[in-house]
Structure formats: C-alpha cells, structure tokens
Scaffold this motif. Structure first.
Motif, PDB file in Angstrom:
ATOM      1  N   UNK A 163       0.851  -0.923  -0.267  1.00 45.04           N
ATOM      2  CA  UNK A 163      -0.297   0.425  -0.029  1.00 45.04           C
ATOM      3  C   UNK A 163       1.034   1.117  -0.057  1.00 45.04           C
ATOM      4  N   UNK A 164       0.500   2.694   0.054  1.00 44.07           N
ATOM      5  CA  UNK A 164       0.971   3.648   0.293  1.00 44.07           C
ATOM      6  C   UNK A 164       0.703   4.428   1.661  1.00 44.07           C
ATOM      7  N   UNK A 165       1.580   5.186   1.706  1.00 41.13           N
ATOM      8  CA  UNK A 165       1.625   6.000   2.895  1.00 41.13           C
ATOM      9  C   UNK A 165       0.991   7.271   1.856  1.00 41.13           C
ATOM     10  N   UNK A 183      -0.589   0.805  -4.967  1.00 38.72           N
ATOM     11  CA  UNK A 183       0.740   0.232  -4.881  1.00 38.72           C
ATOM     12  C   UNK A 183       1.229   0.616  -5.129  1.00 38.72           C
ATOM     13  N   UNK A 184       2.561   0.060  -4.987  1.00 35.71           N
ATOM     14  CA  UNK A 184       4.229   0.454  -5.072  1.00 35.71           C
ATOM     15  C   UNK A 184       4.396   0.506  -6.948  1.00 35.71           C
ATOM     16  N   UNK A 185       5.548   1.128  -7.495  1.00 37.48           N
ATOM     17  CA  UNK A 185       5.259   1.114  -8.868  1.00 37.48           C
ATOM     18  C   UNK A 185       6.295   0.394  -9.448  1.00 37.48           C
ATOM     19  N   UNK A 186       5.753  -1.012  -8.712  1.00 38.47           N
ATOM     20  CA  UNK A 186       6.890  -1.799  -9.572  1.00 38.47           C
ATOM     21  C   UNK A 186       5.906  -2.935 -10.353  1.00 38.47           C
ATOM     22  N   UNK A 187       6.670  -3.786 -11.080  1.00 39.27           N
ATOM     23  CA  UNK A 187       6.313  -4.659 -12.588  1.00 39.27           C
ATOM     24  C   UNK A 187       5.477  -5.601 -11.379  1.00 39.27           C
ATOM     25  N   UNK A 231     -10.278   2.584 -17.466  1.00 33.24           N
ATOM     26  CA  UNK A 231      -9.663   2.700 -16.332  1.00 33.24           C
ATOM     27  C   UNK A 231      -8.205   3.689 -16.782  1.00 33.24           C
ATOM     28  N   UNK A 232      -7.583   3.827 -15.603  1.00 33.89           N
ATOM     29  CA  UNK A 232      -6.111   4.097 -15.610  1.00 33.89           C
ATOM     30  C   UNK A 232      -5.382   4.520 -14.722  1.00 33.89           C
ATOM     31  N   UNK A 233      -4.308   5.023 -14.741  1.00 33.34           N
ATOM     32  CA  UNK A 233      -3.562   4.459 -13.463  1.00 33.34           C
ATOM     33  C   UNK A 233      -2.360   5.687 -13.582  1.00 33.34           C
ATOM     34  N   UNK A 234      -1.853   6.171 -12.697  1.00 32.12           N
ATOM     35  CA  UNK A 234      -0.841   7.549 -12.377  1.00 32.12           C
ATOM     36  C   UNK A 234       0.155   6.729 -11.100  1.00 32.12           C
ATOM     37  N   UNK A 235       1.381   7.608 -12.004  1.00 31.22           N
ATOM     38  CA  UNK A 235       2.396   6.744 -11.139  1.00 31.22           C
ATOM     39  C   UNK A 235       3.232   8.484 -10.554  1.00 31.22           C
ATOM     40  N   UNK A 236       4.030   7.433  -9.617  1.00 34.70           N
ATOM     41  CA  UNK A 236       4.973   9.531  -9.400  1.00 34.70           C
ATOM     42  C   UNK A 236       5.475  10.023 -10.286  1.00 34.70           C
ATOM     43  N   UNK A 237       6.198  10.568 -10.194  1.00 34.01           N
ATOM     44  CA  UNK A 237       6.982  11.710 -11.693  1.00 34.01           C
ATOM     45  C   UNK A 237       7.984  11.358 -11.689  1.00 34.01           C
ATOM     46  N   UNK A 238       8.616  10.521 -10.339  1.00 27.21           N
ATOM     47  CA  UNK A 238       9.673   9.519 -10.573  1.00 27.21           C
ATOM     48  C   UNK A 238       9.794   8.613 -11.169  1.00 27.21           C
TER      49      UNK A 238
END
Length: 117
Positions: free
Chosen positions: A19-21, A42-46, A72-79
């Motif tokens: 999970x994400x903090x 979730x964490x941004x991992x495969x 549906x779509x997903x958003x990940x960290x800018x990093x």
C-alpha cells in the motif's frame, strides 16, 4: 465491491500488496471505493502491477463481471520513467495519465495541497 476489498486485504495481510503512505508517518492506503468506481494504491513495481491484475481477474471471475479497460487508467509518481509506465500499461492494459481530474465534480489533487485549493 466487498469481495474486491477482501481480496486486497488478504494480499495486504500476506505482505504481498504494498500500500501507499499518505505522508511520511501517515496511514497506509490500499484502496478507496466510490459508488461504482475504485482507486487502488500500490507501489510502482512490475510485481505490484501483476498483483493488481491478478486480484482484478480473480474478482471478475468470482462475480462474472469485467473491468472497463477503456474507462480505467493509472497514475504513477513523477519519478517513474515513461518506459516503466509503458511496461505497466502492457501488463494491465490501463492507459497512463498524469492527472486524475475530477470525480463527480470534485477535483483530485496530486502533490501538496495549496492554500488556493
């Protein structure tokens, strides 16, 4: 949606779902449900994207429903690199977005909330 929540909680309690903090010492969030929609965190991992896909597949099979991929779509960290985001898209089939826009007229914020928000 209760079935989906139970599947996610099971994976979380088995130390599979990362999970994400909300903040450095804040609570962890794995999912939020709204009417007929949900947000999964979730964490941004495969490995995590594959786990999300597995959970969604199990949920759909159990209830005889399907995920609307085009909605549906997903958003990940800018990093996270575009290459990695492309990998995530190829696994889960959701389009990548950099902005979640609004939900029922209420804006979603990413990053720090400003006084003007």
């Amino acid at each position: 949606m209760e079935k989906l929540a139970l599947l996610i909680q099971e994976k979380f309690h088995n130390d599979q779902w990362q999970s994400v903090r909300i903040s450095k010492n804040g609570p962890q969030v794995s999912h939020l449900f709204f009417t007929n929609d949900c947000l999964l965190f979730t964490g941004a991992k495969i490995s995590q994207v594959r786990l999300v896909q597995q959970v969604l597949d199990d949920f759909c099979k159990a209830l005889g429903v399907r995920v609307r991929i085009h909605k549906s779509r997903f958003m990940a960290s800018r990093n996270i690199s575009m290459i990695k985001n492309d990998e995530f898209t190829s696994i889960i089939g959701f389009n990548h977005t950099i902005k979640l826009d609004k939900y029922h007229g209420f804006p979603f914020f990413s990053g720090r909330v400003k006084k003007s928000d």
